[in-house]
Design a protein around this motif. Sequence first.
Motif, PDB file in Angstrom:
ATOM      1  N   ALA A   7       0.861  -1.192   0.000  1.00 55.94           N
ATOM      2  CA  ALA A   7       0.000   0.000   0.000  1.00 55.94           C
ATOM      3  C   ALA A   7       0.890   1.233   0.000  1.00 55.94           C
ATOM      4  O   ALA A   7       1.752   1.369   0.863  1.00 55.94           O
ATOM      5  CB  ALA A   7      -0.871  -0.013   1.250  1.00 55.94           C
ATOM      6  N   ASP A   9       0.733   5.318   0.052  1.00 58.58           N
ATOM      7  CA  ASP A   9      -0.095   6.517   0.208  1.00 58.58           C
ATOM      8  C   ASP A   9       0.769   7.772   0.225  1.00 58.58           C
ATOM      9  O   ASP A   9       1.972   7.709   0.492  1.00 58.58           O
ATOM     10  CB  ASP A   9      -0.901   6.426   1.516  1.00 58.58           C
ATOM     11  CG  ASP A   9      -1.993   5.369   1.450  1.00 58.58           C
ATOM     12  OD1 ASP A   9      -2.848   5.462   0.545  1.00 58.58           O
ATOM     13  OD2 ASP A   9      -1.984   4.438   2.283  1.00 58.58           O
ATOM     14  N   GLY A 133      -3.368   2.195   3.014  1.00 59.01           N
ATOM     15  CA  GLY A 133      -2.843   1.550   4.227  1.00 59.01           C
ATOM     16  C   GLY A 133      -3.753   1.714   5.438  1.00 59.01           C
ATOM     17  O   GLY A 133      -3.687   0.927   6.379  1.00 59.01           O
ATOM     18  N   LYS A 143       3.450  -1.100   4.045  1.00 54.59           N
ATOM     19  CA  LYS A 143       2.774   0.187   3.862  1.00 54.59           C
ATOM     20  C   LYS A 143       3.838   1.273   3.742  1.00 54.59           C
ATOM     21  O   LYS A 143       4.758   1.332   4.560  1.00 54.59           O
ATOM     22  CB  LYS A 143       1.896   0.508   5.067  1.00 54.59           C
ATOM     23  CG  LYS A 143       0.802  -0.500   5.316  1.00 54.59           C
ATOM     24  CD  LYS A 143       0.062  -0.126   6.581  1.00 54.59           C
ATOM     25  CE  LYS A 143      -0.844  -1.261   7.022  1.00 54.59           C
ATOM     26  NZ  LYS A 143      -1.486  -0.970   8.304  1.00 54.59           N
ATOM     27  N   ALA A 195      -0.416   5.617   7.810  1.00 56.87           N
ATOM     28  CA  ALA A 195      -0.993   4.432   8.452  1.00 56.87           C
ATOM     29  C   ALA A 195      -0.059   3.925   9.547  1.00 56.87           C
ATOM     30  O   ALA A 195       1.157   4.145   9.484  1.00 56.87           O
ATOM     31  CB  ALA A 195      -1.204   3.332   7.411  1.00 56.87           C
ATOM     32  N   ALA A 198       3.450   2.284   8.821  1.00 58.05           N
ATOM     33  CA  ALA A 198       3.935   2.667   7.485  1.00 58.05           C
ATOM     34  C   ALA A 198       5.367   3.199   7.554  1.00 58.05           C
ATOM     35  O   ALA A 198       5.758   3.824   8.538  1.00 58.05           O
ATOM     36  CB  ALA A 198       3.013   3.727   6.882  1.00 58.05           C
TER      37      ALA A 198
END
Length: 226
Positions: A7, A9, A133, A143, A195, A198
């Motif tokens: 993930a 972001d 995430g 993440k 997240a 992450a």
Amino acid sequence: MKKIIIAIDGNSGCGKSTTAKEVARRLGYAYVDSGAMYRSVALYFLDHGIDHLNSEQVNTALEKIDIGFQVGTNGRSETFLNGKNVEGSIRDMRVSDHVSKVSTVPAIRRAMVALQRKMGSDRGIVMDGRDIGTVVYPDAELKIFLTASLEVRAKRRQAELAASGKDVVLGDIESNLSDRDHADSTRAESPLKKAEGAVEIDTSDITIEQQVSQVVGLANKIIASA
Ligand code: DC
């Protein structure tokens, strides 16, 4: 070999899509650009005069919207809206200006998140966005949270637009990005935030190659230890 979910972001323009695409290519994973999905909805709403605040119109429109990805002749993943390639038109400024509003609507987010989870049900996927995430895959094995300064991000987006023949002044891009940063991180529904667990990477002063190898290195470690 175990397949994982990655993930990625971060705000617009920190190299999420470029990094995610290349990471997916090197690992032989699928790539999903979740921003392209919200952009496709925004494009459909603009073209069909749908008011994103009218829930009846929104629900009817969502039933008519089919979004998918196909690898084009150039080997790149391209976005299809109801069978039509919209990879170029979803990057137009009119869509960029509208998408933040569209992506705050809970019914739209629910529909996109359901579709995104379905796309990753076999794992082996790299997905980038704002809430991947935190909301879509809180159980992702890896993440990543990417950041970069506003100036660097605006210059990158300007170069991207110029490469597709669109000349846009830097100031307009900067104000669009900063409006979207604000909207994305302060909205009630799934705001952009790092997240839990992450790994944060500041991409202002590193190359795409460095970003990619950092993420691939982290992924390979997780895959090898599984
Ligand atoms: O990554 P992008 O700039 O193409 O994203 C377009 C817009 O979609 C952005 O303003 C925020 C929204 N978005 C979102 O709300 N959630 C995601 N997972 C991805 C994008």
